[in-house]
Design an enzyme around this catalytic site. Structure first.
Site, PDB file in Angstrom:
ATOM      1  N   ASP A  54       0.861  -1.180   0.000  1.00 32.55           N
ATOM      2  CA  ASP A  54       0.000   0.000   0.000  1.00 32.55           C
ATOM      3  C   ASP A  54       0.897   1.229   0.000  1.00 32.55           C
ATOM      4  O   ASP A  54       1.653   1.452   0.946  1.00 32.55           O
ATOM      5  CB  ASP A  54      -0.887  -0.021   1.240  1.00 32.55           C
ATOM      6  CG  ASP A  54      -1.862   1.148   1.306  1.00 32.55           C
ATOM      7  OD1 ASP A  54      -1.689   2.121   0.554  1.00 32.55           O
ATOM      8  OD2 ASP A  54      -2.792   1.081   2.125  1.00 32.55           O
ATOM      9  N   ASN A  77       4.752   1.612 -10.838  1.00 36.33           N
ATOM     10  CA  ASN A  77       3.688   1.815 -11.811  1.00 36.33           C
ATOM     11  C   ASN A  77       2.408   2.365 -11.198  1.00 36.33           C
ATOM     12  O   ASN A  77       1.692   3.132 -11.842  1.00 36.33           O
ATOM     13  CB  ASN A  77       3.381   0.485 -12.507  1.00 36.33           C
ATOM     14  CG  ASN A  77       2.045   0.510 -13.212  1.00 36.33           C
ATOM     15  OD1 ASN A  77       1.901   1.090 -14.286  1.00 36.33           O
ATOM     16  ND2 ASN A  77       1.040  -0.105 -12.589  1.00 36.33           N
ATOM     17  N   TYR A 141      -2.716  16.033 -11.023  1.00 37.81           N
ATOM     18  CA  TYR A 141      -1.981  14.899 -11.587  1.00 37.81           C
ATOM     19  C   TYR A 141      -0.648  15.353 -12.187  1.00 37.81           C
ATOM     20  O   TYR A 141       0.400  14.763 -11.916  1.00 37.81           O
ATOM     21  CB  TYR A 141      -2.841  14.229 -12.655  1.00 37.81           C
ATOM     22  CG  TYR A 141      -2.228  13.005 -13.289  1.00 37.81           C
ATOM     23  CD1 TYR A 141      -2.288  11.777 -12.658  1.00 37.81           C
ATOM     24  CD2 TYR A 141      -1.592  13.084 -14.536  1.00 37.81           C
ATOM     25  CE1 TYR A 141      -1.736  10.641 -13.246  1.00 37.81           C
ATOM     26  CE2 TYR A 141      -1.048  11.965 -15.125  1.00 37.81           C
ATOM     27  CZ  TYR A 141      -1.112  10.740 -14.473  1.00 37.81           C
ATOM     28  OH  TYR A 141      -0.561   9.629 -15.054  1.00 37.81           O
ATOM     29  N   LYS A 145       3.159  14.311 -11.034  1.00 38.51           N
ATOM     30  CA  LYS A 145       4.061  13.644 -11.972  1.00 38.51           C
ATOM     31  C   LYS A 145       5.321  14.488 -12.207  1.00 38.51           C
ATOM     32  O   LYS A 145       6.416  13.937 -12.386  1.00 38.51           O
ATOM     33  CB  LYS A 145       3.343  13.371 -13.297  1.00 38.51           C
ATOM     34  CG  LYS A 145       2.324  12.247 -13.219  1.00 38.51           C
ATOM     35  CD  LYS A 145       2.962  10.908 -12.895  1.00 38.51           C
ATOM     36  CE  LYS A 145       1.969   9.760 -12.973  1.00 38.51           C
ATOM     37  NZ  LYS A 145       2.582   8.451 -12.661  1.00 38.51           N
ATOM     38  N   VAL A 174      -3.172   6.215 -22.456  1.00 40.56           N
ATOM     39  CA  VAL A 174      -3.115   4.759 -22.515  1.00 40.56           C
ATOM     40  C   VAL A 174      -4.509   4.224 -22.225  1.00 40.56           C
ATOM     41  O   VAL A 174      -5.248   4.775 -21.390  1.00 40.56           O
ATOM     42  CB  VAL A 174      -2.098   4.197 -21.497  1.00 40.56           C
ATOM     43  CG1 VAL A 174      -1.980   2.683 -21.633  1.00 40.56           C
ATOM     44  CG2 VAL A 174      -0.746   4.870 -21.686  1.00 40.56           C
ATOM     45  N   THR A 176      -6.654   2.552 -20.372  1.00 39.89           N
ATOM     46  CA  THR A 176      -6.843   1.963 -19.048  1.00 39.89           C
ATOM     47  C   THR A 176      -8.090   2.575 -18.401  1.00 39.89           C
ATOM     48  O   THR A 176      -8.715   3.476 -18.961  1.00 39.89           O
ATOM     49  CB  THR A 176      -5.632   2.238 -18.139  1.00 39.89           C
ATOM     50  OG1 THR A 176      -5.568   3.644 -17.869  1.00 39.89           O
ATOM     51  CG2 THR A 176      -4.335   1.782 -18.780  1.00 39.89           C
TER      52      THR A 176
END
Length: 239
Positions: A54, A77, A141, A145, A174, A176
């Site tokens: 976690d 990842n 985000y 990053k 991507v 996902t």
């Protein structure tokens, strides 16, 4: 480093790019792949070694490093996109930083001695083209990053002497769960994992997976209006 014969840990391994990494590692001859997830019961592939991890729990990370003491490849990842803009809810911003920045840094810190003991190995950090550019709705985000990009640069310097390769992977959209609301061309997760592992085997510090990542990287030396056309229009009321 060669993937064949390696022992790898993948965080966020139960879906999306993480699951693609586990498949690619096994296909390339990794002898063991630890699937790091909050709920080990979510891993059904018997070829994988499920391990509780976690990113918000430092004890969980330390225990994972103790159990997976044979690892020579760490793939950071796991990530989250809350959709929080910079002026949005602070809870969302903190979640972005915790999962996309502080968590991977903690994993890298815990596993750095493990990698050193096993010959150096490599760390792969899944970043994004949004580490370099942002949108009005992706402030949280992109900021997290961007912070992880600088952490990756620092890790390269910190771990160079112990022989650890640190590879940053940048990509656009991507296909996902994270991008279900995005109406744009998307790469398959398997293509991202393949490009990243090709980079590791080539000793690359940086992998630019698609044209979008490459175009943003190339634009960084140009005027800001190239990345943000809105800025070509003067701000109303500015002197």
């Amino acid at each position: 480093m060669l993937i064949t014969g390696s022992t790898a840990l993948v965080t966020g391994a139960n879906r999306g790019i993480g699951a693609a990494f586990t498949r690619a590692l096994l296909d390339r001859g990794a002898v063991k792949v630890y699937a790091g997830v909050r709920d080990p019961g979510a891993i059904n592939d018997p070829r994988l070694t499920a391990i509780g991890l976690d990113l918000t729990d430092r004890d969980s990370i330390a225990e994972a490093a103790r159990i997976a003491g044979d690892v020579d490849l760490v793939i950071n990842n796991a990530g989250v996109d809350t959709g929080t803009p910079t002026l949005g809810d602070e809870a969302g911003l903190r979640e972005e930083l915790e999962i996309n920045y502080l968590g991977p840094v903690a994993v890298s810190r815990a596993f750095a001695p493990v990698l050193a003991a096993n010959g150096g190995g490599a760390i792969v950090n899944m970043l994004s083209a949004l580490a370099w550019v942002t949108l009005p709705t992706t402030g949280g985000y992109a900021s997290a990053k961007a912070a992880m990009l600088q952490a990756t640069n620092s890790l390269r310097l910190n771990l160079h002497e112990q022989g650890t390769l640190v590879t940053a992977v940048h990509v656009g959209y991507v296909d996902t769960d994270m991008t279900t609301r995005v109406d744009a061309p998307k790469l398959a997760p398997d293509a991202v994992a393949a490009a990243a592992l090709d980079g590791v085997e080539a000793g690359a510090h940086e992998v630019l997976v698609d044209d979008f990542a490459r175009s943003v990287r190339a634009a960084l030396s140009r005027p800001l209006s190239g990345l943000y056309p809105l800025l070509a229009t003067p701000v109303a009321g500015a002197s």
